[in-house]
Design a protein around this motif. Sequence first.
Motif, PDB file in Angstrom:
ATOM      1  N   ASP A 162      32.781 -92.743 -33.345  1.00 30.17           N
ATOM      2  CA  ASP A 162      33.774 -92.193 -34.278  1.00 30.17           C
ATOM      3  C   ASP A 162      33.685 -90.670 -34.373  1.00 30.17           C
ATOM      4  N   VAL A 163      33.158 -90.035 -33.335  1.00 24.52           N
ATOM      5  CA  VAL A 163      33.017 -88.582 -33.334  1.00 24.52           C
ATOM      6  C   VAL A 163      34.375 -87.912 -33.578  1.00 24.52           C
ATOM      7  N   SER A 164      34.365 -86.808 -34.291  1.00 25.88           N
ATOM      8  CA  SER A 164      35.612 -86.077 -34.522  1.00 25.88           C
ATOM      9  C   SER A 164      35.930 -85.194 -33.327  1.00 25.88           C
ATOM     10  N   GLN A 165      37.185 -84.784 -33.240  1.00 31.67           N
ATOM     11  CA  GLN A 165      37.575 -83.878 -32.157  1.00 31.67           C
ATOM     12  C   GLN A 165      36.761 -82.594 -32.210  1.00 31.67           C
ATOM     13  N   ARG A 166      36.557 -82.089 -33.407  1.00 28.30           N
ATOM     14  CA  ARG A 166      35.823 -80.846 -33.579  1.00 28.30           C
ATOM     15  C   ARG A 166      34.383 -80.990 -33.097  1.00 28.30           C
ATOM     16  N   GLU A 167      33.752 -82.098 -33.450  1.00 26.61           N
ATOM     17  CA  GLU A 167      32.365 -82.321 -33.042  1.00 26.61           C
ATOM     18  C   GLU A 167      32.242 -82.444 -31.524  1.00 26.61           C
ATOM     19  N   HIS A 193      41.115 -92.022 -30.464  1.00 28.42           N
ATOM     20  CA  HIS A 193      41.363 -91.123 -31.603  1.00 28.42           C
ATOM     21  C   HIS A 193      41.065 -89.659 -31.254  1.00 28.42           C
ATOM     22  N   VAL A 194      40.484 -89.400 -30.075  1.00 29.60           N
ATOM     23  CA  VAL A 194      40.260 -88.014 -29.679  1.00 29.60           C
ATOM     24  C   VAL A 194      41.186 -87.655 -28.522  1.00 29.60           C
ATOM     25  N   ASP A 195      41.491 -86.374 -28.411  1.00 30.74           N
ATOM     26  CA  ASP A 195      42.394 -85.878 -27.375  1.00 30.74           C
ATOM     27  C   ASP A 195      41.565 -85.641 -26.104  1.00 30.74           C
TER      28      ASP A 195
END
Length: 288
Positions: free
Chosen positions: A75-80, A106-108
Amino acid sequence: MEEPIATLLLGKPVADALTQRVAARVRLLREQGTVPGLAIVRVGDAPSDLSYERAALKRCEAVGIEACVVALPADVSQRELLDAIDQVNADNGIHGCLLLRPLPPHVDEAMACERLDPAKDVDGVTMASLAGVFSGRPVGFAPCTAEAVMRVLGHHQVPLDGANVTVVGRSLVVGRPVSALLQAKNATVTMCHSHTRDLAASCRAADVVVVAAGRPGLLGKEAVRAGQVVIDVGTNWDDEAGRLTGDVAFDEVAPLVSAITPVPRGVGSVTTAVLADHVVTAAERSAR
């Protein structure tokens, strides 16, 4: 009387020969004060990612490449994710980065790939690397699987100059880049895909057929003829058989053609050796 079967174009001798050459180059780099380094960026713990990661780490250890794993939660964020790639870009001890894909939806993924420094892009995920492949310029690297196809053909001395080659599949991971690499060897390439009207006829007309469509059993006996070389890049899991299968109906095709790569033990077994070669090349470029 048993039916004749094609010569098996095994990946192990290709990988072993390349690994020996890479290990010698690593020893020279280390003597000169440069230790080749690879970072594997993994999001989540998909079995296929973990399997390739283990194989890559084993290959790196065998040749003397220092490898590390940047393991990020599913579930890592795009920013991370972008921050992790930035850290890899900034680390002078890391010469190559393997970003395991596909990434979670969920990430680009395109943004993450483009964030990577093309000089460290050892698996051809950036647009700069792909531009280098298509233009024949040494910018970044070709995708490892696409180059593994070329290594298998080269090691087994399959003639490409002037040959007619049909490539089935047009992905940026294999189909399109391998088409460019084949043309660089003066092959005449026909690319086929899901909209090709008569796939079997296009394949039968070729001297060499490279199948990378991700569809098990796509290429059957109706699509081949005597004297051909068939390179099966497919890796599909067969639940019924409990094993990996390719895109080629092997039992149908092998008795008819001249040579064929098996699945497993074919192209896939060469990819980590190509990865190691790319890391060392990146380290050599950095040292210069």
